[in-house]
Scaffold this active site. Structure first.
Site, short mmCIF file in Angstrom:
data_model
loop_
_atom_site.label_atom_id
_atom_site.label_comp_id
_atom_site.label_asym_id
_atom_site.label_seq_id
_atom_site.Cartn_x
_atom_site.Cartn_y
_atom_site.Cartn_z
N GLY A 31 -34.23 1.74 -31.30
CA GLY A 31 -33.99 2.68 -32.40
C GLY A 31 -33.71 1.98 -33.72
CG HIS A 37 -38.92 -0.01 -34.72
ND1 HIS A 37 -37.89 -0.25 -35.60
CD2 HIS A 37 -38.59 -0.63 -33.56
CE1 HIS A 37 -36.96 -0.98 -35.00
NE2 HIS A 37 -37.36 -1.25 -33.77
CG ASP A 151 -38.37 -9.30 -30.83
OD1 ASP A 151 -37.20 -9.64 -30.84
OD2 ASP A 151 -38.83 -8.43 -31.62
P1 AMP Z 1 -36.10 -3.42 -31.17
O1 AMP Z 1 -35.84 -1.99 -31.48
O2 AMP Z 1 -35.59 -4.38 -32.20
O3 AMP Z 1 -35.74 -3.79 -29.76
O4 AMP Z 1 -37.68 -3.61 -31.23
C1 AMP Z 1 -38.55 -2.76 -30.54
C2 AMP Z 1 -39.94 -3.30 -30.64
O5 AMP Z 1 -40.30 -3.41 -32.03
C3 AMP Z 1 -40.10 -4.70 -30.03
O6 AMP Z 1 -41.34 -4.77 -29.35
C4 AMP Z 1 -40.09 -5.58 -31.25
O7 AMP Z 1 -40.81 -6.79 -31.06
C5 AMP Z 1 -40.79 -4.71 -32.26
N1 AMP Z 1 -40.48 -5.14 -33.62
C6 AMP Z 1 -39.24 -5.32 -34.15
N2 AMP Z 1 -39.32 -5.78 -35.42
C7 AMP Z 1 -40.65 -5.93 -35.66
C8 AMP Z 1 -41.41 -6.39 -36.80
N3 AMP Z 1 -40.83 -6.79 -37.91
N4 AMP Z 1 -42.76 -6.39 -36.68
C9 AMP Z 1 -43.37 -5.99 -35.55
N5 AMP Z 1 -42.72 -5.54 -34.47
C10 AMP Z 1 -41.39 -5.52 -34.52
#
Ligand code: AMP
Length: 287
Positions: A31, A37, A151
């Site tokens: 979230g 996202h 990531d």
């Molecule tokens: P998180 O909510 O931070 O766990 O991220 C959820 C998904 O969004 C994961 O697959 C992350 O790698 C991806 N994500 C987060 N930040 C970025 C970004 N700046 N660019 C691309 N994907 C992202």
């Protein structure tokens, strides 16, 4: 758009779609949506006829002294953003729904790949990620799951999870979405002051310097790592690590790079935020 919080309702919804000949793409998240996202959701919509976004701040992937309690949570705004992106279902279960056995829940153990790079500093993190991703795959039964290259270690771990435990899910990876400064978008950027944000842009600037040296023909692992370390030091940033590893198994790259795909990855604290970033370097096979 529908909000689902129970496992059976989610699984039944997905199975109904599949019976009707539809395909399902899952975007797992914690979230606090930003443009990264949204890029994942856009890609999911291109891949499948139905898109499910999960929102779950997974306690299993936070260490005892990490930021679980202060991690940003804003379900209402996230629901609006997901709806605007054309998402079909947001799956947002509670902790009690996901982990009825609490601490005694069964876990996925990923082995060495979860203990290198960030895993050296966050030893339980990637097993927690793999556990929740396995559960989400069983609950949603997606045809595709979409992750972000930001990531990079998580991507390698999810691919290994799918391979080793035979999940019938195709993994799709979306390039890192960045702010104009180059700073990779992250929910944890919210912990940064304005000055710290400027400093944090140095992470990507340092990786770019090494990328340029690579493009100019540098193929020595230590030389490329040193470019990043020197560029960080010049900006007053002391990294937890800077490493060049092969992109699949995350083993140290050979001292002299051979054809293959490599991840130049780093983590560094800026103020109260632990930030990560990476670039992919590809050495083409010579004819
Ligand atoms: P998180 O909510 O931070 O766990 O991220 C959820 C998904 O969004 C994961 O697959 C992350 O790698 C991806 N994500 C987060 N930040 C970025 C970004 N700046 N660019 C691309 N994907 C992202």
């Amino acid at each position: 758009m529908e909000l689902i919080t129970e496992i059976e309702a989610m699984r039944e919804g997905s199975r109904r779609w599949h019976r009707q000949g539809e395909t399902v793409a899952l975007v797992p998240t914690m979230g606090a949506f930003h443009a990264g996202h949204l890029a994942l959701m856009r890609r999911a919509r291109e891949l499948a006829s139905r898109t499910v976004v999960s929102i779950f701040v997974n306690p299993l992937q936070f260490g005892p002294h990490e930021d679980l309690s202060r991690y940003p949570r804003r379900l209402e705004a996230d629901l609006q953003a997901a709806q605007a992106m054309g998402v079909d279902v947001v799956f947002a279960p509670s902790e009690a729904v996901m982990y009825p056995a609490g601490e005694e829940t069964a876990r996925v153990e990923m082995g060495r790949i979860a203990q290198v790079l960030c895993g050296r500093f966050r030893p339980i993190h990637f097993n927690g990620v793999a556990t929740v991703v396995a559960k989400l795959f069983h609950i949603v039964e997606p045809d595709w799951a979409v992750f972000g290259q930001k990531d990079g270690q998580q991507v390698a771990i999810v691919r290994k999870l799918v391979r080793d435990l035979n999940f019938p899910v195709a993994i799709e990876v979306v390039p890192t979405v960045r702010e104009a400064s180059g700073l990779a978008m992250s929910s944890r950027n919210e912990y940064l002051s304005a000055d710290e944000r400027l400093k944090a842009a140095g992470l990507y600037a340092a990786l770019r310097e090494a990328e340029e040296r690579f493009r100019a023909g540098e193929r020595e692992r230590q030389a490329l790592v040193s470019v990043v370390e020197t560029a960080l030091a010049a900006r007053g940033i002391e990294p937890e690590y800077v490493e060049l590893v092969d992109a699949d198994e995350l083993r140290p790259a050979p001292e002299q790079l051979v054809p293959g795909r490599y991840l130049l990855a780093l983590a560094a604290w800026v103020g109260q935020a632990r930030l990560i970033d990476n670039v992919v370097l590809e050495v083409a096979a010579t004819a």
